[in-house]
Scaffold this motif. Structure first.
Motif, PDB file in Angstrom:
ATOM      1  N   LEU A 292       0.849  -1.184   0.000  1.00  0.00           N
ATOM      2  CA  LEU A 292       0.000   0.000   0.000  1.00  0.00           C
ATOM      3  C   LEU A 292       0.888   1.239   0.000  1.00  0.00           C
ATOM      4  N   SER A 293       0.552   2.214  -0.828  1.00  0.00           N
ATOM      5  CA  SER A 293       1.314   3.461  -0.899  1.00  0.00           C
ATOM      6  C   SER A 293       0.360   4.651  -0.818  1.00  0.00           C
ATOM      7  N   ALA A 294       0.910   5.780  -0.423  1.00  0.00           N
ATOM      8  CA  ALA A 294       0.121   7.008  -0.451  1.00  0.00           C
ATOM      9  C   ALA A 294      -0.207   7.349  -1.903  1.00  0.00           C
ATOM     10  N   TYR A 295      -1.426   7.810  -2.135  1.00  0.00           N
ATOM     11  CA  TYR A 295      -1.805   8.256  -3.470  1.00  0.00           C
ATOM     12  C   TYR A 295      -1.866   9.784  -3.461  1.00  0.00           C
ATOM     13  N   LEU A 296      -1.026  10.397  -4.280  1.00  0.00           N
ATOM     14  CA  LEU A 296      -0.967  11.855  -4.382  1.00  0.00           C
ATOM     15  C   LEU A 296      -1.542  12.255  -5.737  1.00  0.00           C
ATOM     16  N   PRO A 297      -2.718  12.870  -5.756  1.00  0.00           N
ATOM     17  CA  PRO A 297      -3.365  13.230  -7.028  1.00  0.00           C
ATOM     18  C   PRO A 297      -2.448  14.051  -7.941  1.00  0.00           C
ATOM     19  N   GLY A 298      -2.353  13.601  -9.193  1.00  0.00           N
ATOM     20  CA  GLY A 298      -1.528  14.295 -10.172  1.00  0.00           C
ATOM     21  C   GLY A 298      -0.077  13.893 -10.150  1.00  0.00           C
ATOM     22  N   VAL A 299       0.331  13.122  -9.144  1.00  0.00           N
ATOM     23  CA  VAL A 299       1.732  12.705  -9.016  1.00  0.00           C
ATOM     24  C   VAL A 299       1.862  11.190  -9.122  1.00  0.00           C
ATOM     25  N   THR A 300       1.054  10.483  -8.351  1.00  0.00           N
ATOM     26  CA  THR A 300       1.137   9.023  -8.317  1.00  0.00           C
ATOM     27  C   THR A 300       0.551   8.431  -9.592  1.00  0.00           C
ATOM     28  N   THR A 301       1.236   7.444 -10.145  1.00  0.00           N
ATOM     29  CA  THR A 301       0.724   6.736 -11.315  1.00  0.00           C
ATOM     30  C   THR A 301       0.350   5.316 -10.914  1.00  0.00           C
ATOM     31  N   ARG A 302      -0.564   4.742 -11.667  1.00  0.00           N
ATOM     32  CA  ARG A 302      -1.003   3.385 -11.364  1.00  0.00           C
ATOM     33  C   ARG A 302       0.143   2.404 -11.645  1.00  0.00           C
ATOM     34  N   PRO A 303       0.269   1.370 -10.846  1.00  0.00           N
ATOM     35  CA  PRO A 303       1.378   0.422 -11.021  1.00  0.00           C
ATOM     36  C   PRO A 303       1.195  -0.411 -12.275  1.00  0.00           C
ATOM     37  N   PRO A 304       2.304  -0.813 -12.906  1.00  0.00           N
ATOM     38  CA  PRO A 304       2.196  -1.685 -14.081  1.00  0.00           C
ATOM     39  C   PRO A 304       1.750  -3.081 -13.676  1.00  0.00           C
ATOM     40  N   HIS A 305       1.112  -3.776 -14.599  1.00  0.00           N
ATOM     41  CA  HIS A 305       0.662  -5.141 -14.329  1.00  0.00           C
ATOM     42  C   HIS A 305       1.840  -6.108 -14.427  1.00  0.00           C
ATOM     43  N   HIS A 306       1.929  -7.023 -13.462  1.00  0.00           N
ATOM     44  CA  HIS A 306       3.001  -8.023 -13.448  1.00  0.00           C
ATOM     45  C   HIS A 306       2.487  -9.332 -14.050  1.00  0.00           C
ATOM     46  N   ALA A 307       2.924  -9.623 -15.241  1.00  0.00           N
ATOM     47  CA  ALA A 307       2.535 -10.881 -15.877  1.00  0.00           C
ATOM     48  C   ALA A 307       3.423 -12.021 -15.386  1.00  0.00           C
TER      49      ALA A 307
END
Length: 379
Positions: A292-307
């Motif tokens: 879990l990470s802090a979500y900062l609007p406009g800064v945080t990006t969604r994590p890439p999917h791990h295949a």
């Protein structure tokens, strides 16, 4: 840095060893009690008369275990909570709010840590109450069955005792049933309970730190080989508030332009639900791989999917099953009444260790964890 249940794994492992050591001690006590005077024609009568001695010995083990485990858990919770706070400061360190958080010297939140410690004590209290009864009931049953077997000429007393001990060691010290009706062995339940409560402490330390600096949103990582409980929450934004269910909010951009007349920037943020809601649905269960990470609007990006091509969640569960089998045969080694049975159990340990190596080799995304194949002091 993100916070996850893995952050407290080392703390949980140390406490789990206390339970595994106790389980080995119980198995060895029962083996010695059954083996003593086994060639005497009065063996059954002697064993039934001495059941009080076994009960007293097991009660001493259970009481020492409860005292040691509760003290160790209290210390582990304080450490895990502190790690969660430190993780929040580390992941926001480059921003003003991160520097503000790092500057604070906050002791572990006593109410939160005390509440979790009390929860753990309540969850495990029935375990200690059932240990003595489970062991003495098993011992009495073994003596009764063994006493009748040789009279029928079917098997020697030593063989019958070993067979019963093998069955006991194979399943471990059991007899505890949780609220959902699932029957647990001692060490397995303790491991689940400890992993769960220390992970909660780390996560609560993290979200308490974020709440202090008014960060109200968090984002869940995308972990490889996720389980069905966690899959719906991967990469999703959650609120630390009470509003549950999917909804969209207007949030201030985490980095605002400077200047007296600079307009406040906002943007729409889709929220999947609340953290409380996600955890109630199974997110961050024991052995969960997510963080879990802090979500900062406009800064945080969604994590890439791990295949993970060629490996499934079911493959990870097969690995856990193999590890449990290895531990079960190691318990049977401890219960062996002679070298022949000890060598036989050892052969099965090696056989299943080979299965473990082959299973991991066949799946690139899996890693072997020898510590999970150990029991007690052998770890």
């Amino acid at each position: 840095m993100p916070v996850s249940p893995a952050m407290a794994e080392d703390l949980a492992a140390a406490i789990t060893r206390l339970y595994e050591d106790a389980e080995l001690s119980i198995i060895e006590r029962m083996r010695r009690a059954l083996e003593e005077g086994i060639d005497s024609p009065l063996w059954a009568e002697i064993k039934l008369r001495s059941i009080g001695d076994l009960r007293e010995a097991v009660e001493e083990i259970a009481e020492a275990l409860q005292q040691d485990a509760n003290g160790a858990v209290a210390r582990a919770l304080a450490t895990a909570y502190g790690r969660g706070r430190q993780a929040a400061a580390a992941e926001l360190g480059a921003l003003d709010i991160g520097r503000e958080l790092q500057a604070r010297r906050v002791l572990p939140n006593a109410p939160a840590v005390d509440r979790l410690a009390a929860s753990y004590a309540a969850d495990t209290r029935p375990l200690y109450q059932r240990i003595t009864r489970a062991v003495t009931d098993t011992y009495r049953s073994v003596v009764s069955r063994v006493a009748s077997g040789p009279l029928l000429g079917t098997v020697t007393r030593r063989q019958a005792s070993q067979r019963a001990l093998d069955q006991f060691a194979q399943r471990g010290v059991s007899g505890f049933t949780d609220r959902s009706g699932r029957n647990w062995e001692l060490a397995a339940y303790a491991e689940m309970a400890v992993r769960s409560v220390t992970a909660r402490a780390a996560i609560e330390g993290h979200i308490d730190a974020l709440a202090e600096i008014d960060v109200g949103l968090v984002i869940v990582s995308d972990a490889p080989l996720e389980c069905p409980l966690c899959r719906p929450w991967e990469g999703e934004i959650l609120t630390l508030g009470q509003q549950s269910g999917p909804h969209t909010i207007r949030a201030e951009h985490a980095i605002q332009p400077s200047g007296l007349f600079a307009p406040t920037r906002t943007l729409a943020v889709h929220v999947a639900g609340s953290l409380v809601e996600a955890r109630a649905a199974g997110l961050f269960h024991p052995n969960c791989r997510h963080s879990l990470s802090a979500y900062l609007p406009g800064v945080t990006t969604r994590p890439p999917h791990h295949a993970t091509p060629g490996t499934t969640y079911e493959d990870t569960q097969r690995q856990r099953e193999i590890e449990r089998t290895i531990r079960a045969w190691k318990r049977r080694q401890a219960a062996a009444m002679d070298d022949v049975q000890r060598r036989r159990a050892g052969a099965y340990v090696r056989k299943w260790q080979k299965v473990a190596r082959e299973h991991v080799a066949a799946h690139d995304a899996l890693r072997r964890k020898p510590a999970r194949e150990q029991i007690g002091a052998a770890r």
